[in-house]
Design an enzyme around this catalytic site. Structure first.
Site, PDB file in Angstrom:
ATOM      1  N   ARG A  23       0.830  -1.210   0.000  1.00 55.29           N
ATOM      2  CA  ARG A  23       0.000   0.000   0.000  1.00 55.29           C
ATOM      3  C   ARG A  23       0.865   1.260   0.000  1.00 55.29           C
ATOM      4  O   ARG A  23       0.515   2.271  -0.586  1.00 55.29           O
ATOM      5  CB  ARG A  23      -0.900   0.039   1.247  1.00 55.29           C
ATOM      6  N   GLU A  36       6.604 -19.375   1.191  1.00 54.23           N
ATOM      7  CA  GLU A  36       5.678 -20.134   2.041  1.00 54.23           C
ATOM      8  C   GLU A  36       5.862 -21.621   1.756  1.00 54.23           C
ATOM      9  O   GLU A  36       5.769 -22.043   0.606  1.00 54.23           O
ATOM     10  CB  GLU A  36       4.236 -19.695   1.770  1.00 54.23           C
ATOM     11  N   SER A  42      -2.386 -16.534   4.039  1.00 52.21           N
ATOM     12  CA  SER A  42      -3.350 -15.623   4.686  1.00 52.21           C
ATOM     13  C   SER A  42      -4.635 -16.310   5.116  1.00 52.21           C
ATOM     14  O   SER A  42      -5.732 -15.909   4.734  1.00 52.21           O
ATOM     15  CB  SER A  42      -3.699 -14.461   3.736  1.00 52.21           C
ATOM     16  N   CYS A  46      -6.869 -19.902  13.498  1.00 53.64           N
ATOM     17  CA  CYS A  46      -7.797 -19.994  14.630  1.00 53.64           C
ATOM     18  C   CYS A  46      -9.122 -20.629  14.226  1.00 53.64           C
ATOM     19  O   CYS A  46      -9.899 -21.062  15.076  1.00 53.64           O
ATOM     20  CB  CYS A  46      -8.088 -18.608  15.190  1.00 53.64           C
ATOM     21  N   ARG A  73      -1.948  -8.248  -6.630  1.00 49.69           N
ATOM     22  CA  ARG A  73      -1.534  -6.980  -6.007  1.00 49.69           C
ATOM     23  C   ARG A  73      -0.031  -6.803  -6.091  1.00 49.69           C
ATOM     24  O   ARG A  73       0.550  -6.040  -5.329  1.00 49.69           O
ATOM     25  CB  ARG A  73      -2.018  -6.947  -4.557  1.00 49.69           C
ATOM     26  N   TRP A 439     -25.799  -3.351  37.932  1.00 46.16           N
ATOM     27  CA  TRP A 439     -24.353  -3.353  38.165  1.00 46.16           C
ATOM     28  C   TRP A 439     -23.771  -4.439  37.259  1.00 46.16           C
ATOM     29  O   TRP A 439     -23.999  -5.632  37.488  1.00 46.16           O
ATOM     30  CB  TRP A 439     -24.009  -3.703  39.618  1.00 46.16           C
TER      31      TRP A 439
END
Lengths: 458, 458
Positions: A23, A36, A42, A46, A73, A439
């Protein structure tokens, strides 16, 4: 002159860094080349337990950006290519194409190390046998899924009951396996104090998971085909066609160690606040392979978590792209769930506080997720640690039903701001009957902790 | 010598003060006597819409502590007794027994004013007619419920679309009424900026509520029996057997005004940080009848909310009981819901910021409540205001599905700690796929706001 930024590791930290650097700098100014060793870039590591469990249907749903999307990109990628050496003196890395086996050197002007973590493997016979699965990478997840039998009586053993172990145990139950969890600690979820882990134990038993706490694995028994067929402990033998490692992870820093880069007490790379490897102007590191500053204890810790990896990548990419950004540290927030029990922690546990010389008051309260009279108000237990004398918040653990987990964010921000529990008692938290008692449970805990601090005097 | 603490008003602020003072002082040291003009004590006024809607079945579920329970703890109570005068010179109050009509003076050593709020009634003909209901007290709620017809074609008009108006509109839909909401503003929920209120409008229409925004009520038309039968505006006439006032509230301070006590711009009592009425050592005030310091703008505001009233009572009771406590102020957090849309705000709206001379950058982002690939990830819109130049967080508004409302607590704590949006980008918030994308929506908003601040320069 056009510079080259080389990135080792194509998941969250590495590719966030690549994207952010792109960017800020055009291809004419900065060449970006990432290596890689796996098949994917990417992705959400998780999310693997939810994919294995069938909650998420498609593997590709876990992929935020594919190699082709990165290349569009103008980010160069060498997939299935493993970096085998870093030569910081000459500014180059050696990489092996895992398909062809050929190795070659590539020079860099700037280097990002984002090699992630590897599962801790108990040093017992058979631990490397086929059928024993780590779940760190999407390739790991695919290998595990491929090994699952679609039907018939099937048994799985999960070694370890940290958050990966707990999530994987539930995933295998969802796949119809009979699941045994072998856990070294007295309670599952050792990221909590044992008194809070007890509720996780009960929830897991409620799912039909066989929980064996306080046990040490002594070996993996293999069959004639060489595959794992049982896990043995001092007390017994647990047959299983599938064994999953949920014993936590270590930073994957063998390359960095061989290159003489500085490692900390947990084996992770040590960086400065700009995420530069200490002593190296043009090498950054981030994600699961680094240690991070714990803002509560003032010491380094190792925390493998995608959200940190993404933040690291953002900071690294900004700096490597010629901007300026820092990562100030963490407070140790983690959330998880098993069945409908939500589990959250931030800051220090009792033993963490003791280990760094902090004395504290610990209080535990029971409350509900909504006004008591509102339908489906679920029980919530909040434990809070406050420093003796100063009253500074040291940590919070929350276990409960819907709405428990993200409440820990209140404490995460308060820890960052170094608030005292007395200050917390006045926090203007959202209140309406569907969302909280008048509360909030966190306020109730803060009031009790503040009282403990006051009454203790010196 | 035994002192007497007199309390005017038996709901949240007053009775919390009574209970806390009793914890600190025995009946031999301190007599406590509270006057309440209604039938109930210590109830959740915020729960009334859920009771009217039938979500909460029993009125008594809303009562935290009954008069009998207070008396057991040796707190004196005169129910159905209205205080009609305060004589600060001689230290006494005049009270009328609403059953017998007799009046008498009672002396005090210490006084707590907790007279609450009353609904704003548009100054139009017929507004006081039977059938036009406020919903501030449990008695109000009972009167409204008693007036509802159990079946047949039934129409209700709600005047105003603040959070009470919105909640009451949904409650009446749940009771089977055809509901029209007449709203002066361009969008409902004027506690949000209009761009965020638009989503509330859509959710209300989705429930089948007829929304008329940008209209002024001109009168209440009454039938031969004197009861309301329609609400008129400049544009038309809306027949209704039931009219509910959701036009907001004003502090109920006519007694205080008559006694010459200091009132602020919103008509609320002005107190110091110990909740003492300014200039009066032995008079405290709290709950919906006071103005509170807004920590973001530095000015007083009026916010009627049970959670503040409880905190005030706690502080007042501690001080009146001989201890020490302060209420530092609020940041303006409020959460609500309509159907399954959660609505939250904290800090300043655009117009609040402008009104106090703050210039700002406002950003809005769209994200999800869970990882995008996780089932039931719901849309969430986060709007964030950051001060120009300093980047200090000024306010956050969140509208979205499950998990949206309480996320505002992150911003509430950050406002209290006077964080900048740049600091917020590094917050260690809980992340796991069932609870959040890898970048929590609040972090995404903070990143965008920080970028706006950076790029603007001066």
């Amino acid at each position: 002159m056009r510079e080259r930024l080389v990135i080792i590791g194509g998941d969250a930290a590495g590719m966030s860094a690549a994207s952010q650097a792109r960017r800020l700098r055009s291809p004419a100014e900065l060449e970006i080349l990432a290596f890689e060793r796996g098949h994917f870039t990417s992705y959400s590591a998780c999310g693997i337990p939810y994919w294995v469990g069938g909650v998420v249907q498609e593997r590709d749903a876990l992929i935020a950006r594919s190699p082709a999307q990165h290349r569009e990109r103008e980010i160069g990628l060498r997939m299935r290519t493993e970096v085998t050496g870093i030569d910081t003196g000459r500014g180059r890395v050696r990489a092996r194409d895992l398909e062809s086996g050929t190795e070659e050197w590539t020079s860099y002007d700037k280097l990002v190390i984002a090699t992630g973590a590897r599962p801790l493997r108990p040093p017992v016979p058979g631990i490397d046998a086929p059928g024993v699965h780590g779940v760190q990478t999407l390739d790991d997840g695919q290998a595990l899924l491929d090994s699952l039998a679609p039907e018939g009586p099937r048994r799985a053993v999960v070694i370890g009951a940290g958050y990966i172990g707990v999530e994987m145990a539930e995933a295998l139950i969802q796949r119809g396996y009979a699941v045994t969890v072998l856990n070294r600690s007295a309670q599952p979820m050792a990221t909590l104090d044992p008194d809070m882990g007890r509720q996780v134990h009960e929830a897991m038993c409620g799912l039909g998971i066989e929980m064996v706490n306080g046990t040490e694995v002594t070996g993996i028994e293999t069959g004639e085909d060489g595959r794992a067929r049982a896990v043995t402990t001092a007390e017994g033998r647990h047959p299983a066609e599938v064994v999953v490692l949920g014993t936590g992870v270590r930073p994957e820093t063998s390359l960095a160690a061989a290159a003489g880069l500085p490692l900390g007490a947990y084996g992770g790379l040590l960086t400065d606040l700009a995420m530069r490897v200490r002593g190296h102007e043009n090498i950054w590191a981030g994600g699961d392979c680094v240690e991070v500053l714990d803002l509560v204890s003032g010491q380094e810790r190792h925390i493998a978590l995608g959200t940190h990896a993404n933040k690291h990548g953002q900071v690294i990419g900004t700096n490597a792209g010629g901007g300026y950004a820092t990562f100030p540290g963490v407070v140790g927030t983690a959330v998880s769930k098993v069945c409908d029990l939500e589990i959250a922690r931030t800051g220090l546990r009792e033993k963490d506080a003791r280990a760094v010389g902090l004395e504290f008051h610990a209080v535990t309260i029971e409350s509900t997720s909504r006004a008591g009279y509102y339908p489906d108000a679920g029980r919530m237990t909040v434990k809070m640690l406050a420093e003796r004398r100063t009253g500074r918040l040291l940590g919070v653990q929350i276990v409960g039903r819907e709405g428990a987990a993200k409440r820990v964010d209140i404490a995460a921000v308060a820890l960052t701001a170094r608030m005292t529990v007395e200050q917390m008692t006045a926090l203007d938290l959202g209140y309406a009957p569907p969302f909280s008692p008048v509360w909030d449970p966190v306020l109730v805990a803060a009031r009790k902790a503040a009282q403990a601090v006051r009454e203790a005097g010196y």
